[in-house]
Design a protein around this motif. Sequence first.
Motif, PDB file in Angstrom:
ATOM      1  N   LEU A 308       0.829  -1.195   0.000  1.00  0.00           N
ATOM      2  CA  LEU A 308       0.000   0.000   0.000  1.00  0.00           C
ATOM      3  C   LEU A 308       0.870   1.254   0.000  1.00  0.00           C
ATOM      4  CD1 LEU A 308      -2.693  -0.930   2.698  1.00  0.00           C
ATOM      5  CD2 LEU A 308      -2.907  -1.125   0.201  1.00  0.00           C
ATOM      6  N   PHE A 309       0.492   2.223  -0.820  1.00  0.00           N
ATOM      7  CA  PHE A 309       1.072   3.560  -0.774  1.00  0.00           C
ATOM      8  C   PHE A 309       0.014   4.486  -0.194  1.00  0.00           C
ATOM      9  CE2 PHE A 309       3.819   2.638  -4.785  1.00  0.00           C
ATOM     10  CZ  PHE A 309       4.707   1.902  -4.002  1.00  0.00           C
ATOM     11  N   VAL A 310       0.304   5.064   0.944  1.00  0.00           N
ATOM     12  CA  VAL A 310      -0.622   5.978   1.613  1.00  0.00           C
ATOM     13  C   VAL A 310      -0.149   7.409   1.363  1.00  0.00           C
ATOM     14  CG1 VAL A 310      -1.689   6.641   3.787  1.00  0.00           C
ATOM     15  CG2 VAL A 310      -1.061   4.244   3.390  1.00  0.00           C
ATOM     16  N   LEU A 311      -0.991   8.207   0.729  1.00  0.00           N
ATOM     17  CA  LEU A 311      -0.680   9.607   0.447  1.00  0.00           C
ATOM     18  C   LEU A 311      -1.674  10.455   1.233  1.00  0.00           C
ATOM     19  CD1 LEU A 311      -0.325   9.314  -3.449  1.00  0.00           C
ATOM     20  CD2 LEU A 311       1.419   8.894  -1.704  1.00  0.00           C
ATOM     21  N   ALA A 312      -1.182  11.210   2.198  1.00  0.00           N
ATOM     22  CA  ALA A 312      -2.061  11.937   3.105  1.00  0.00           C
ATOM     23  C   ALA A 312      -1.747  13.428   3.092  1.00  0.00           C
ATOM     24  CB  ALA A 312      -1.914  11.399   4.528  1.00  0.00           C
ATOM     25  N   GLY A 313      -2.817  14.240   3.135  1.00  0.00           N
ATOM     26  CA  GLY A 313      -2.640  15.683   3.179  1.00  0.00           C
ATOM     27  C   GLY A 313      -3.069  16.392   1.912  1.00  0.00           C
ATOM     28  N   LEU A 314      -3.783  15.685   1.024  1.00  0.00           N
ATOM     29  CA  LEU A 314      -4.240  16.312  -0.217  1.00  0.00           C
ATOM     30  C   LEU A 314      -5.451  17.204   0.058  1.00  0.00           C
ATOM     31  CD1 LEU A 314      -3.377  13.095  -0.932  1.00  0.00           C
ATOM     32  CD2 LEU A 314      -3.756  13.973  -3.229  1.00  0.00           C
ATOM     33  N   GLU A 358       3.064  23.536   1.624  1.00  0.00           N
ATOM     34  CA  GLU A 358       2.186  22.381   1.852  1.00  0.00           C
ATOM     35  C   GLU A 358       3.014  21.128   2.107  1.00  0.00           C
ATOM     36  OE1 GLU A 358      -1.150  23.131   1.972  1.00  0.00           O
ATOM     37  OE2 GLU A 358      -0.248  25.114   1.747  1.00  0.00           O
ATOM     38  N   THR A 359       2.412  20.155   2.783  1.00  0.00           N
ATOM     39  CA  THR A 359       3.135  18.914   3.077  1.00  0.00           C
ATOM     40  C   THR A 359       2.303  17.700   2.690  1.00  0.00           C
ATOM     41  OG1 THR A 359       2.308  18.933   5.371  1.00  0.00           O
ATOM     42  CG2 THR A 359       4.482  19.896   4.968  1.00  0.00           C
ATOM     43  N   LEU A 360       2.975  16.747   2.055  1.00  0.00           N
ATOM     44  CA  LEU A 360       2.359  15.464   1.707  1.00  0.00           C
ATOM     45  C   LEU A 360       3.071  14.374   2.502  1.00  0.00           C
ATOM     46  CD1 LEU A 360       0.344  13.937  -0.211  1.00  0.00           C
ATOM     47  CD2 LEU A 360       2.338  13.489  -1.657  1.00  0.00           C
ATOM     48  N   TYR A 361       2.292  13.597   3.231  1.00  0.00           N
ATOM     49  CA  TYR A 361       2.837  12.479   4.001  1.00  0.00           C
ATOM     50  C   TYR A 361       2.715  11.206   3.176  1.00  0.00           C
ATOM     51  CZ  TYR A 361       3.325   8.932   7.655  1.00  0.00           C
ATOM     52  OH  TYR A 361       3.710   7.839   8.401  1.00  0.00           O
ATOM     53  N   ILE A 362       3.825  10.494   3.024  1.00  0.00           N
ATOM     54  CA  ILE A 362       3.859   9.261   2.231  1.00  0.00           C
ATOM     55  C   ILE A 362       4.269   8.111   3.146  1.00  0.00           C
ATOM     56  CG2 ILE A 362       4.859   8.089   0.246  1.00  0.00           C
ATOM     57  CD1 ILE A 362       5.603  10.839  -0.869  1.00  0.00           C
ATOM     58  N   GLU A 363       3.383   7.140   3.263  1.00  0.00           N
ATOM     59  CA  GLU A 363       3.707   5.951   4.049  1.00  0.00           C
ATOM     60  C   GLU A 363       3.566   4.721   3.149  1.00  0.00           C
ATOM     61  OE1 GLU A 363       2.390   5.850   8.141  1.00  0.00           O
ATOM     62  OE2 GLU A 363       1.817   3.746   7.952  1.00  0.00           O
ATOM     63  N   VAL A 364       4.517   3.826   3.251  1.00  0.00           N
ATOM     64  CA  VAL A 364       4.481   2.572   2.495  1.00  0.00           C
ATOM     65  C   VAL A 364       4.270   1.436   3.482  1.00  0.00           C
ATOM     66  CG1 VAL A 364       5.748   1.021   0.971  1.00  0.00           C
ATOM     67  CG2 VAL A 364       6.002   3.493   0.709  1.00  0.00           C
ATOM     68  N   ARG A 365       3.253   0.611   3.196  1.00  0.00           N
ATOM     69  CA  ARG A 365       2.952  -0.519   4.085  1.00  0.00           C
ATOM     70  C   ARG A 365       3.005  -1.806   3.265  1.00  0.00           C
ATOM     71  NH1 ARG A 365       1.230   1.369   8.846  1.00  0.00           N
ATOM     72  NH2 ARG A 365       0.578  -0.718   9.488  1.00  0.00           N
ATOM     73  N   GLN A 366       3.782  -2.762   3.743  1.00  0.00           N
ATOM     74  CA  GLN A 366       3.923  -4.049   3.073  1.00  0.00           C
ATOM     75  C   GLN A 366       3.494  -5.135   4.039  1.00  0.00           C
ATOM     76  OE1 GLN A 366       7.640  -4.351   1.033  1.00  0.00           O
ATOM     77  NE2 GLN A 366       6.887  -5.933  -0.340  1.00  0.00           N
ATOM     78  N   ASP A 367       2.485  -5.901   3.627  1.00  0.00           N
ATOM     79  CA  ASP A 367       1.892  -6.911   4.518  1.00  0.00           C
ATOM     80  C   ASP A 367       1.505  -6.283   5.846  1.00  0.00           C
ATOM     81  OD1 ASP A 367       2.306  -8.869   2.564  1.00  0.00           O
ATOM     82  OD2 ASP A 367       4.351  -9.221   3.254  1.00  0.00           O
TER      83      ASP A 367
END
Length: 382
Positions: A308-314, A358-367
């Motif tokens: 999963l690629f989580v993009l937060a703050g849009l 502005e800030t974009l938070y990117i989190e990568v989740r694997q399993d």
Amino acid sequence: MPDRMIRTAALAIALMLPLAALAQTAPDAAQAARAAAQRLDQAARQLDSADDARDRVRALSETLRAFEDGLEAMRDGLRRASIREKSLLAELQAREDEIAQLLGVLQSMGGAPAPVLFLHPGGPMGTARSGMILADVAPALNARADDLRAKLAEVRTLRALQETAADTLRRGLDGVQQARAELSKAVADRQPLPRRFTEDPVRTAILIASTETLEGFASGLSEITQNESPGSLPDISHRKGALPLPVQGEVLRRAGEADASGVTRPGLVLATRPRALVTTPAAATIRYRGPLLDFGNVMILEPQAGLLFVLAGLDVVFGATGEVLPAGSPVGLMGGQEAEIGAVITQSGEGGGNTRSETLYIEVRQDNQPVDPVTWFAMQEG
């Protein structure tokens, strides 16, 4: 679509001409502007031949990215021009006495008749010696005069560049705003994309209400789907470390680095310009889009099973949950308001300014476990 073609071509010319003067002062900025102008021209041709809304989405996305890159090059070139001008003026000011003496000598040499200039009170021998000395000194004086003329000419060129910057930036920002508006319309008008599943709105609302962490929400995503098709997108593990970042920006905080409040997160924080375009780094399924916790609008993309690629703050999000997006598709826009032209020029002239607000938070989740985004994305400095 001739209006798009004209506006895009106008910005391409506007970007090319002023930054051509920076070929020596800021070669990187000039090269970036030329590359952006070429991309704008290509995107204009794509827009002109687009047959449907889906084609327009692709062409407008590229247009918007090229506009952003071109404006970034303009700001960078303007900043470098201002720094160079200040450096030259400081150097010339420090050499005021030397320049005054040089001008005095050149004026006296130019005003005296040639026979008088070479006469010496000591007679023929003195005249010969003075002629030899003058022959040695004249090239050095001419070289210093040429250097002075070149520096003064460069100052005039850099000043002219900055004086035309307002019009150039205005054209660019007008083009960006039009491209954003047309992109939003094209996304709304395009035919529905392929879907792997449909979202159950009731289950989604229950999951959001019962979730206190991003981890908890991510682990429950499978519960909000209906009629999910079997299979998944192709494995992209071979592209690890080479995926483009979803937005143009600078790294503000890496995974595990504390913010001003001492809070650490497993993701990456990018500082972006207001209204920047956010795109999917790879073909992906939209697992969720919308507000979540204290992250603002969130886009959760699944490029392959278990990743999963989580993009937060849009501020604005495009697409619908369950849709499969091609790589590079627009998924949203950042928030904020673009600075006025005068503020942009002032900030550039001062060599800085908080232009990436502005800030974009990117989190990568694997399993369902967070992994450092740096392992997936090609990181760029600056």
